[in-house]
Write an enzyme that holds these catalytic residues in place. Structure first.
Site, PDB file in Angstrom:
ATOM      1  N   LYS A 100     -36.620  50.816  83.680  1.00 46.90           N
ATOM      2  CA  LYS A 100     -35.483  51.133  83.401  1.00 46.90           C
ATOM      3  C   LYS A 100     -35.846  50.559  81.368  1.00 46.90           C
ATOM      4  O   LYS A 100     -35.712  49.526  81.557  1.00 46.90           O
ATOM      5  CB  LYS A 100     -34.430  50.243  83.785  1.00 46.90           C
ATOM      6  CG  LYS A 100     -32.866  50.990  83.678  1.00 46.90           C
ATOM      7  CD  LYS A 100     -31.936  49.874  83.214  1.00 46.90           C
ATOM      8  CE  LYS A 100     -31.940  48.617  82.507  1.00 46.90           C
ATOM      9  NZ  LYS A 100     -31.190  48.635  81.246  1.00 46.90           N
ATOM     10  N   GLU A 125     -30.294  50.229  77.182  1.00 45.00           N
ATOM     11  CA  GLU A 125     -29.146  51.320  77.084  1.00 45.00           C
ATOM     12  C   GLU A 125     -28.969  50.839  75.630  1.00 45.00           C
ATOM     13  O   GLU A 125     -28.270  52.042  75.222  1.00 45.00           O
ATOM     14  CB  GLU A 125     -28.090  50.545  77.529  1.00 45.00           C
ATOM     15  CG  GLU A 125     -27.406  49.236  77.392  1.00 45.00           C
ATOM     16  CD  GLU A 125     -28.294  47.514  77.974  1.00 45.00           C
ATOM     17  OE1 GLU A 125     -29.392  48.364  78.720  1.00 45.00           O
ATOM     18  OE2 GLU A 125     -27.653  46.637  78.312  1.00 45.00           O
ATOM     19  N   GLY A 181     -37.172  40.243  78.018  1.00 48.86           N
ATOM     20  CA  GLY A 181     -36.141  39.885  77.910  1.00 48.86           C
ATOM     21  C   GLY A 181     -35.962  38.728  77.843  1.00 48.86           C
ATOM     22  O   GLY A 181     -37.071  38.124  77.378  1.00 48.86           O
ATOM     23  N   THR A 203     -31.795  36.759  81.364  1.00 57.22           N
ATOM     24  CA  THR A 203     -31.598  38.238  82.332  1.00 57.22           C
ATOM     25  C   THR A 203     -32.955  37.549  82.716  1.00 57.22           C
ATOM     26  O   THR A 203     -32.100  37.907  84.305  1.00 57.22           O
ATOM     27  CB  THR A 203     -31.820  38.717  81.301  1.00 57.22           C
ATOM     28  OG1 THR A 203     -30.710  38.910  80.483  1.00 57.22           O
ATOM     29  CG2 THR A 203     -31.690  40.489  82.151  1.00 57.22           C
ATOM     30  N   GLY A 204     -33.949  36.802  82.312  1.00 56.19           N
ATOM     31  CA  GLY A 204     -35.161  36.811  83.125  1.00 56.19           C
ATOM     32  C   GLY A 204     -34.707  35.539  84.467  1.00 56.19           C
ATOM     33  O   GLY A 204     -34.927  36.194  85.464  1.00 56.19           O
ATOM     34  N   GLU A 256     -41.849  38.485  80.962  1.00 54.36           N
ATOM     35  CA  GLU A 256     -42.593  38.238  79.169  1.00 54.36           C
ATOM     36  C   GLU A 256     -40.846  38.103  78.616  1.00 54.36           C
ATOM     37  O   GLU A 256     -39.927  38.480  78.483  1.00 54.36           O
ATOM     38  CB  GLU A 256     -43.039  39.341  79.039  1.00 54.36           C
ATOM     39  CG  GLU A 256     -43.635  39.353  77.970  1.00 54.36           C
ATOM     40  CD  GLU A 256     -42.897  39.271  76.563  1.00 54.36           C
ATOM     41  OE1 GLU A 256     -42.464  37.947  76.281  1.00 54.36           O
ATOM     42  OE2 GLU A 256     -43.377  40.040  75.724  1.00 54.36           O
ATOM     43  N   CYS A 277     -40.509  39.716  70.783  1.00 48.29           N
ATOM     44  CA  CYS A 277     -41.067  38.211  70.762  1.00 48.29           C
ATOM     45  C   CYS A 277     -41.841  37.159  70.337  1.00 48.29           C
ATOM     46  O   CYS A 277     -41.844  36.495  70.469  1.00 48.29           O
ATOM     47  CB  CYS A 277     -41.364  38.917  72.616  1.00 48.29           C
ATOM     48  SG  CYS A 277     -42.920  39.828  72.439  1.00 48.29           S
ATOM     49  N   GLU A 331     -34.469  31.018  69.792  1.00 53.56           N
ATOM     50  CA  GLU A 331     -34.677  31.959  69.615  1.00 53.56           C
ATOM     51  C   GLU A 331     -33.450  32.598  69.079  1.00 53.56           C
ATOM     52  O   GLU A 331     -32.220  33.558  69.604  1.00 53.56           O
ATOM     53  CB  GLU A 331     -35.187  32.973  70.714  1.00 53.56           C
ATOM     54  CG  GLU A 331     -35.784  34.802  70.598  1.00 53.56           C
ATOM     55  CD  GLU A 331     -36.313  35.277  71.448  1.00 53.56           C
ATOM     56  OE1 GLU A 331     -35.558  35.257  72.701  1.00 53.56           O
ATOM     57  OE2 GLU A 331     -37.707  35.636  71.234  1.00 53.56           O
ATOM     58  N   GLU A 384     -49.267  40.347  80.861  1.00 52.10           N
ATOM     59  CA  GLU A 384     -49.973  42.046  80.495  1.00 52.10           C
ATOM     60  C   GLU A 384     -51.022  42.564  79.869  1.00 52.10           C
ATOM     61  O   GLU A 384     -51.125  40.536  78.955  1.00 52.10           O
ATOM     62  CB  GLU A 384     -48.159  42.523  80.023  1.00 52.10           C
ATOM     63  CG  GLU A 384     -47.180  42.115  81.557  1.00 52.10           C
ATOM     64  CD  GLU A 384     -46.408  42.842  80.238  1.00 52.10           C
ATOM     65  OE1 GLU A 384     -45.581  43.932  80.700  1.00 52.10           O
ATOM     66  OE2 GLU A 384     -45.160  42.520  79.619  1.00 52.10           O
TER      67      GLU A 384
HETATM   68  P1  NAI Z   1     -31.972  41.135  77.818  1.00 56.21           P
HETATM   69  O1  NAI Z   1     -32.858  40.338  78.857  1.00 56.21           O
HETATM   70  O2  NAI Z   1     -30.193  41.120  78.663  1.00 56.21           O
HETATM   71  O3  NAI Z   1     -31.719  43.040  77.585  1.00 56.21           O
HETATM   72  C1  NAI Z   1     -33.307  43.573  78.413  1.00 56.21           C
HETATM   73  C2  NAI Z   1     -33.425  44.445  78.952  1.00 56.21           C
HETATM   74  O4  NAI Z   1     -32.360  43.442  80.566  1.00 56.21           O
HETATM   75  C3  NAI Z   1     -32.493  45.661  78.933  1.00 56.21           C
HETATM   76  O5  NAI Z   1     -33.083  46.622  79.463  1.00 56.21           O
HETATM   77  C4  NAI Z   1     -31.390  45.403  79.896  1.00 56.21           C
HETATM   78  O6  NAI Z   1     -30.307  46.344  80.155  1.00 56.21           O
HETATM   79  C5  NAI Z   1     -31.486  44.887  81.149  1.00 56.21           C
HETATM   80  N1  NAI Z   1     -30.353  43.740  82.064  1.00 56.21           N
HETATM   81  C6  NAI Z   1     -30.147  43.056  81.315  1.00 56.21           C
HETATM   82  N2  NAI Z   1     -28.987  42.510  82.148  1.00 56.21           N
HETATM   83  C7  NAI Z   1     -29.571  42.555  83.681  1.00 56.21           C
HETATM   84  C8  NAI Z   1     -29.872  42.321  84.816  1.00 56.21           C
HETATM   85  N3  NAI Z   1     -29.258  41.966  85.485  1.00 56.21           N
HETATM   86  N4  NAI Z   1     -30.753  42.798  85.800  1.00 56.21           N
HETATM   87  C9  NAI Z   1     -31.532  43.682  85.365  1.00 56.21           C
HETATM   88  N5  NAI Z   1     -31.367  43.739  84.118  1.00 56.21           N
HETATM   89  C10 NAI Z   1     -30.998  43.918  83.279  1.00 56.21           C
HETATM   90  O7  NAI Z   1     -31.595  41.476  76.372  1.00 56.21           O
HETATM   91  P2  NAI Z   1     -30.159  41.792  74.985  1.00 56.21           P
HETATM   92  O8  NAI Z   1     -28.835  40.992  75.882  1.00 56.21           O
HETATM   93  O9  NAI Z   1     -30.541  43.218  74.943  1.00 56.21           O
HETATM   94  O10 NAI Z   1     -30.773  40.582  73.991  1.00 56.21           O
HETATM   95  C11 NAI Z   1     -30.375  39.350  74.231  1.00 56.21           C
HETATM   96  C12 NAI Z   1     -31.880  38.388  73.265  1.00 56.21           C
HETATM   97  O11 NAI Z   1     -32.497  38.728  74.133  1.00 56.21           O
HETATM   98  C13 NAI Z   1     -32.292  39.161  72.338  1.00 56.21           C
HETATM   99  O12 NAI Z   1     -31.239  38.362  70.862  1.00 56.21           O
HETATM  100  C14 NAI Z   1     -33.632  38.077  72.468  1.00 56.21           C
HETATM  101  O13 NAI Z   1     -33.554  36.591  71.589  1.00 56.21           O
HETATM  102  C15 NAI Z   1     -33.827  38.416  73.675  1.00 56.21           C
HETATM  103  N6  NAI Z   1     -35.168  38.678  73.801  1.00 56.21           N
HETATM  104  C16 NAI Z   1     -36.236  39.087  73.917  1.00 56.21           C
HETATM  105  C17 NAI Z   1     -37.093  40.302  74.453  1.00 56.21           C
HETATM  106  C18 NAI Z   1     -38.312  40.186  74.427  1.00 56.21           C
HETATM  107  O14 NAI Z   1     -39.374  41.179  73.844  1.00 56.21           O
HETATM  108  N7  NAI Z   1     -39.396  39.188  74.339  1.00 56.21           N
HETATM  109  C19 NAI Z   1     -36.591  42.008  73.828  1.00 56.21           C
HETATM  110  C20 NAI Z   1     -34.617  41.746  73.972  1.00 56.21           C
HETATM  111  C21 NAI Z   1     -34.544  40.650  74.274  1.00 56.21           C
END
Ligand code: NAI
Ligand code: MG
Length: 491
Positions: free
Chosen positions: A186, A189, A239, A243-244, A261, A295, A395, A472
């Site tokens: 997935k 979005e 992410g 959410t993790g 991650e 990240c 972060e 990974e």
């Molecule tokens: P997010 O962690 O909510 O989104 C990442 C992914 O998780 C997206 O595909 C999203 O649709 C999915 N997701 C969201 N809620 C979910 C759920 N309950 N169950 C399963 N999948 C779900 O992060 P977001 O809102 O895009 O960004 C917020 C912050 O997260 C950023 O400002 C940054 O600090 C961090 N982030 C870190 C990343 C990394 O590479 N480690 C990548 C993206 C965001």
């Protein structure tokens, strides 16, 4: 179609607007649609499906059938040939992927091209590994033999973020397929398209139907039912921490294995005896590549006092000279991925300014100079930040570098480790013994010495502390998709 036409708002091609399930694109007639934005001009450019729990069911069923009916019986060497063909196709069609990636995420075209090459490289690497995941044998008493097998986990659910859509998809899809798993991915979005195109490309490379499925939609509508699905055997999530944690809770219900991650707040230690030019270039790339939305960005410069003034002045000068613009114009520095994210980043700096931090440069939003549009935030450098300040602790995931001043290497180490995250770290020094001591003592999953982001798919990647767990990349990355079975025989 020219880049100028795309920037002016023409859809670059008929992009898929349905999920990719069981080897083809499909969109339910009652599908709820969403739009994806071009961050460089802050306008929607194409729509896609916001998947439901029913769509997820279909994708997981398709993956389960393909896993047990087809894929796990395909010889490892044949799996490898399919993945090699996928890598070659991705290189051939790289420009198309890079243009869509740049448009959808906002990142400069050269960076998107690099990401696509990296994705192809991931497929090559794991293509060559399909037939090399060997088991072991064990010294039992005479009269017994013991050995182990690596078996595929089954169906892997992969949640992909928006900052590196194609490379994150490739670095988890390739090892999963190589290990013999089927996948339901997935994408975020904000950036759904290159994952869909990748699944279709894999099909053309010969991947049997249903082995790699992609469902699009929001985290709540599509991601949550996917990670909670009882038909999922393994989850790879990249992410945010929050959410993790929710994914981890949901995985607990079915005791599903997972790799998390979760980002970082990585230090770059610069000691007085470093190669100055290499360190300046490295520090700038560490925080301003992809506008800091990485990240593993080096968001905390930890620098020895004796070189601080001159070094930081040079960083400011070069950051102010960056060409800012729409990603497809291939600037030095592109937009942030979404309006919400721009607000989050600027909110961090605005709050810090009220606390009296020293903003040496940046600290404000801007736009594409050609169009006056887009979600841009200027490259920002905050000097002499306190270790206790939110800007140093949280972060930000944007182009905001904080500078911390260290008296010596030991002090630099203490500052580097004073952090809840532990993803990566950089060290710049010409004294290799000091570099290795720091590498040993820094609490992080990967250390870059004298070149930030050195290395590639061969090196295990993943975090400690709040940055998550599991690795990974590398062969270890493939082991995340296999389970060990040991067998004992009485002779
Ligand atoms: P997010 O962690 O909510 O989104 C990442 C992914 O998780 C997206 O595909 C999203 O649709 C999915 N997701 C969201 N809620 C979910 C759920 N309950 N169950 C399963 N999948 C779900 O992060 P977001 O809102 O895009 O960004 C917020 C912050 O997260 C950023 O400002 C940054 O600090 C961090 N982030 C870190 C990343 C990394 O590479 N480690 C990548 C993206 C965001
Ligand atoms: Mg987008």
């Amino acid at each position: 179609m020219t880049i100028d036409e795309i920037i002016a708002g023409k859809n670059p091609e008929a992009l898929p607007d349905g999920h990719f399930i069981d080897g083809r694109f499909r969109r339910a007639s009652d599908a709820r649609m969403m739009e994806s934005y071009d961050p460089g001009r802050a306008e929607a450019f194409a729509s896609f499906t916001n998947g439901t729990a029913d769509d997820v069911d279909e994708a997981v069923d398709s993956a389960r059938r393909a896993f047990s009916g087809v894929w796990r019986d395909v010889a490892p060497a044949e799996r490898g040939r399919i993945l090699f063909r996928a890598a070659a196709l991705l290189r051939e069609e790289g420009e198309r992927f890079a243009v869509i990636e740049s448009l959808d995420s906002g990142k400069p075209l050269s960076e998107a091209r690099g990401d696509v090459r990296g994705a192809a490289r991931a497929f090559e690497y794991y293509a060559g590994a399909t037939d090399k995941l060997q088991g072991d044998s064990f010294p039992l008493a005479r009269g017994y033999l013991g050995f182990s097998l690596h078996e595929p986990m089954g169906v892997s659910a992969q949640i992909i973020p928006w900052n590196f859509p194609i490379s994150t998809a490739a670095r988890s899809i390739a090892p999963a397929l190589a290990a013999g798993c089927a996948v339901v991915a997935k994408p975020a979005e904000q950036t759904p398209f290159t994952a869909l195109l990748l699944a279709e490309l894999l099909s053309r490379a010969g991947l049997p139907n249903g082995v790699c499925n992609v469902v699009t939609g929001t985290g709540a509508a599509t991601g949550a039912p996917l990670v909670a699905h009882p038909g999922i055997d393994q989850i790879t999530f990249t992410g945010s921490v929050a959410t993790g944690q929710s994914v981890m809770r949901s995985a607990a219900d079915h005791v599903t294995r997972l790799v998390l991650e979760l980002g970082g707040k990585s230090p770059v230690i610069v000691l007085a005896d470093c190669d100055r030019e290499a360190a300046i270039t490295g520090v700038l790339g560490a925080i301003f590549e992809n506008a800091g939305q990485i990240c593993s960005a080096g968001s905390r410069l930890v620098i020895e006092r004796s070189i601080h003034d001159d070094f930081v002045a040079e960083l400011v000068k070069r950051a102010e000279a960056f060409r800012i613009g729409h990603g497809l114009r291939d600037p030095d520095f592109g937009p942030l991925n979404s309006k919400a994210h721009l607000q989050k980043v600027s909110g961090f700096v605005d709050a810090a300014r009220k606390r009296g931090v020293t903003v040496l440069t940046g600290g404000e939003t801007t736009c594409d100079p050609e169009s006056g549009k887009g979600w841009f935030y200027k490259p920002t450098i905050i000097d002499d930040a306190a270790a206790t300040d939110d800007l140093v602790r949280e972060e930000i995931f944007g182009p905001v570098l904080t500078v911390q001043i260290a008296e010596d290497a030991a002090h630099a180490l203490a500052l580097a480790n004073d952090c809840r995250y532990g993803l990566v770290a950089g060290v710049y020094t010409s004294n290799i013994a000091n570099a290795l001591k720091l590498a040993r003592d820094i609490d992080a999953g990967q250390i870059f010495i004298n070149e930030y982001f050195a290395g590639g798919i061969e090196l295990p990647f993943g975090g400690n502390k709040l940055s998550g767990f599991g690795r990974e990349k590398g062969i270890e990355g493939m082991l995340s998709y296999s389970k060990t079975k040991s067998i004992a025989i009485k002779l």
